[in-house]
Design a protein around this motif. Structure first.
Motif, mmCIF file in Angstrom:
data_model
loop_
_atom_site.group_PDB
_atom_site.id
_atom_site.type_symbol
_atom_site.label_atom_id
_atom_site.label_comp_id
_atom_site.label_asym_id
_atom_site.label_seq_id
_atom_site.Cartn_x
_atom_site.Cartn_y
_atom_site.Cartn_z
ATOM 1 N N MET A 85 101.298 53.720 34.973
ATOM 2 C CA MET A 85 101.758 54.696 35.916
ATOM 3 C C MET A 85 101.545 56.091 35.362
ATOM 4 S SD MET A 85 105.335 56.111 37.139
ATOM 5 C CE MET A 85 105.020 57.279 35.871
ATOM 6 N N LYS A 86 101.009 56.967 36.207
ATOM 7 C CA LYS A 86 100.821 58.372 35.844
ATOM 8 C C LYS A 86 101.703 59.211 36.748
ATOM 9 C CE LYS A 86 96.599 57.829 36.793
ATOM 10 N NZ LYS A 86 95.226 57.620 37.054
ATOM 11 N N ALA A 87 102.043 60.394 36.269
ATOM 12 C CA ALA A 87 102.869 61.294 37.078
ATOM 13 C C ALA A 87 102.189 61.596 38.408
ATOM 14 C CB ALA A 87 103.161 62.570 36.315
ATOM 15 N N SER A 88 100.856 61.565 38.429
ATOM 16 C CA SER A 88 100.130 61.851 39.673
ATOM 17 C C SER A 88 100.294 60.730 40.703
ATOM 18 C CB SER A 88 98.649 62.083 39.377
ATOM 19 O OG SER A 88 98.087 60.934 38.760
ATOM 20 N N ASP A 89 100.792 59.572 40.280
ATOM 21 C CA ASP A 89 101.034 58.450 41.196
ATOM 22 C C ASP A 89 102.372 58.564 41.921
ATOM 23 O OD1 ASP A 89 98.676 57.259 40.324
ATOM 24 O OD2 ASP A 89 99.691 56.068 38.791
ATOM 25 N N LEU A 90 103.155 59.590 41.608
ATOM 26 C CA LEU A 90 104.497 59.721 42.161
ATOM 27 C C LEU A 90 104.498 60.220 43.593
ATOM 28 C CD1 LEU A 90 106.397 61.390 39.185
ATOM 29 C CD2 LEU A 90 106.507 59.004 39.925
ATOM 30 N N THR A 91 105.439 59.715 44.348
ATOM 31 C CA THR A 91 105.761 60.277 45.658
ATOM 32 C C THR A 91 107.252 60.602 45.622
ATOM 33 O OG1 THR A 91 106.199 58.093 46.600
ATOM 34 C CG2 THR A 91 103.969 58.992 46.892
ATOM 35 N N PHE A 92 107.655 61.532 46.450
ATOM 36 C CA PHE A 92 109.045 61.961 46.484
ATOM 37 C C PHE A 92 109.584 61.807 47.887
ATOM 38 C CE2 PHE A 92 106.923 64.518 43.216
ATOM 39 C CZ PHE A 92 107.663 64.149 42.112
ATOM 40 N N ARG A 93 110.844 61.444 47.965
ATOM 41 C CA ARG A 93 111.534 61.411 49.251
ATOM 42 C C ARG A 93 112.885 62.080 49.063
ATOM 43 N NH1 ARG A 93 115.818 58.193 49.280
ATOM 44 N NH2 ARG A 93 115.890 56.321 47.990
ATOM 45 N N PRO A 94 113.404 62.680 50.133
ATOM 46 C CA PRO A 94 114.718 63.327 50.013
ATOM 47 C C PRO A 94 115.832 62.305 49.811
ATOM 48 C CG PRO A 94 113.601 63.957 52.069
ATOM 49 C CD PRO A 94 112.796 62.863 51.437
ATOM 50 N N LEU A 95 116.826 62.690 49.058
ATOM 51 C CA LEU A 95 118.028 61.874 48.923
ATOM 52 C C LEU A 95 118.959 62.167 50.089
ATOM 53 C CD1 LEU A 95 118.926 62.291 45.128
ATOM 54 C CD2 LEU A 95 117.887 60.315 46.244
ATOM 55 N N SER A 96 119.790 61.201 50.395
ATOM 56 C CA SER A 96 120.819 61.396 51.411
ATOM 57 C C SER A 96 122.103 60.745 50.916
ATOM 58 C CB SER A 96 120.392 60.782 52.743
ATOM 59 O OG SER A 96 120.421 59.375 52.659
ATOM 60 N N SER A 97 123.160 60.906 51.665
ATOM 61 C CA SER A 97 124.434 60.312 51.255
ATOM 62 C C SER A 97 124.334 58.783 51.173
ATOM 63 C CB SER A 97 125.555 60.735 52.195
ATOM 64 O OG SER A 97 125.225 60.410 53.519
ATOM 65 N N SER A 98 123.363 58.182 51.837
ATOM 66 C CA SER A 98 123.190 56.724 51.739
ATOM 67 C C SER A 98 122.646 56.299 50.365
ATOM 68 C CB SER A 98 122.267 56.216 52.850
ATOM 69 O OG SER A 98 120.965 56.725 52.672
ATOM 70 N N ASP A 99 122.210 57.258 49.559
ATOM 71 C CA ASP A 99 121.711 56.980 48.206
ATOM 72 C C ASP A 99 122.806 57.117 47.146
ATOM 73 O OD1 ASP A 99 118.879 56.483 48.694
ATOM 74 O OD2 ASP A 99 118.764 58.603 49.260
ATOM 75 N N ARG A 100 124.042 57.182 47.578
ATOM 76 C CA ARG A 100 125.160 57.412 46.657
ATOM 77 C C ARG A 100 125.179 56.390 45.515
ATOM 78 N NH1 ARG A 100 130.522 56.135 45.743
ATOM 79 N NH2 ARG A 100 131.834 57.891 45.147
ATOM 80 N N GLU A 101 124.931 55.124 45.803
ATOM 81 C CA GLU A 101 124.962 54.107 44.738
ATOM 82 C C GLU A 101 123.852 54.341 43.710
ATOM 83 O OE1 GLU A 101 127.217 51.756 43.773
ATOM 84 O OE2 GLU A 101 128.427 52.815 45.254
ATOM 85 N N LEU A 102 122.708 54.826 44.164
ATOM 86 C CA LEU A 102 121.639 55.162 43.226
ATOM 87 C C LEU A 102 122.062 56.331 42.337
ATOM 88 C CD1 LEU A 102 118.514 54.908 45.553
ATOM 89 C CD2 LEU A 102 119.242 53.274 43.797
ATOM 90 N N MET A 103 122.716 57.326 42.941
ATOM 91 C CA MET A 103 123.183 58.477 42.166
ATOM 92 C C MET A 103 124.299 58.060 41.201
ATOM 93 S SD MET A 103 122.967 61.568 44.908
ATOM 94 C CE MET A 103 123.099 60.618 46.423
ATOM 95 N N ARG A 104 125.098 57.111 41.608
ATOM 96 C CA ARG A 104 126.147 56.568 40.733
ATOM 97 C C ARG A 104 125.498 55.897 39.519
ATOM 98 N NH1 ARG A 104 128.916 51.301 41.310
ATOM 99 N NH2 ARG A 104 130.907 51.421 40.206
ATOM 100 N N ALA A 105 124.473 55.078 39.754
ATOM 101 C CA ALA A 105 123.757 54.417 38.652
ATOM 102 C C ALA A 105 123.089 55.446 37.742
ATOM 103 C CB ALA A 105 122.727 53.437 39.200
ATOM 104 N N ALA A 106 122.511 56.477 38.340
ATOM 105 C CA ALA A 106 121.861 57.532 37.559
ATOM 106 C C ALA A 106 122.890 58.294 36.723
ATOM 107 C CB ALA A 106 121.105 58.480 38.481
ATOM 108 N N THR A 107 124.055 58.544 37.301
ATOM 109 C CA THR A 107 125.109 59.239 36.559
ATOM 110 C C THR A 107 125.550 58.412 35.362
ATOM 111 O OG1 THR A 107 125.849 60.402 38.547
ATOM 112 C CG2 THR A 107 127.431 60.246 36.726
ATOM 113 N N LEU A 108 125.718 57.111 35.557
ATOM 114 C CA LEU A 108 126.092 56.249 34.436
ATOM 115 C C LEU A 108 125.002 56.273 33.359
ATOM 116 C CD1 LEU A 108 128.138 54.284 33.195
ATOM 117 C CD2 LEU A 108 126.875 52.438 34.340
ATOM 118 N N ALA A 109 123.752 56.195 33.780
ATOM 119 C CA ALA A 109 122.643 56.259 32.813
ATOM 120 C C ALA A 109 122.673 57.582 32.056
ATOM 121 C CB ALA A 109 121.310 56.068 33.521
#
Length: 166
Positions: A1-25
């Motif tokens: 994987m290269k950084a040029s392979d990245l795509t981005f999408r906006p976060l929303s409140s439905s991503d709260r569990e992902l943000m929770r996991a990221a905060t723990l990390a």
């Protein structure tokens, strides 16, 4: 994987569990298990990082590579009544960023941070702060992206002036 392979999408409140996991990390950045979900859920100073209130202006991005989530970055607007560790002033959002294990040191964090700061500029955010523990290697990335230490802050806060980055 290269950084040029990245795509981005906006976060929303439905991503709260992902943000929770990221905060723990982020809290366990040393590699040892210093905190658990129970710790961050029950400690307001930690749990407010993943509350993600779009009506308050919070926004962020998820980075994906080949349809797989590889990292998150978001800005949270705190105020003096409920400050984050990197709190500088009302109206200055605080950065949270996390890249999943296995995708670090591949340019994901840098690409994600640059994309988020670009979005912040588009939204006319003037400054962004963050807090990082001493010894965290991400400090080098933050400095390379224009963040400078805030003198006298007890939580190793850094700030970047987005108006000067133009």
């Amino acid at each position: 994987m290269k950084a040029s392979d990245l795509t981005f999408r906006p976060l929303s409140s439905s991503d709260r569990e992902l943000m929770r996991a990221a905060t723990l990390a982020n809290m366990n950045w040393t590699g040892s298990r210093r905190f658990t979900y129970a710790d961050i859920d029950s400690t307001p100073e930690f749990s407010h990082y993943f509350r993600f209130d779009e009506s308050s202006g919070d926004f962020g991005l998820a980075a994906e590579s080949n349809g797989r989530l590889v990292g998150l970055a978001w800005l949270t607007f705190f105020d003096a009544t409920d400050p984050g560790f990197g709190y500088i002033a009302d109206g200055v959002p605080e950065l949270s960023i996390s890249v999943w294990d296995g995708y670090r040191r591949r340019g994901v964090g840098r690409s994600l941070l640059r994309a988020l700061l670009g979005e912040a500029q588009n939204r006319r955010v003037e400054r962004v702060s963050l807090s990082v523990e001493e010894g965290n290697g991400a400090v080098n990335l933050y400095k390379q992206c224009g963040f400078a230490p805030v003198e006298g802050n007890p939580y190793n806060a850094y700030i970047v002036d987005l108006e000067s980055r133009a």
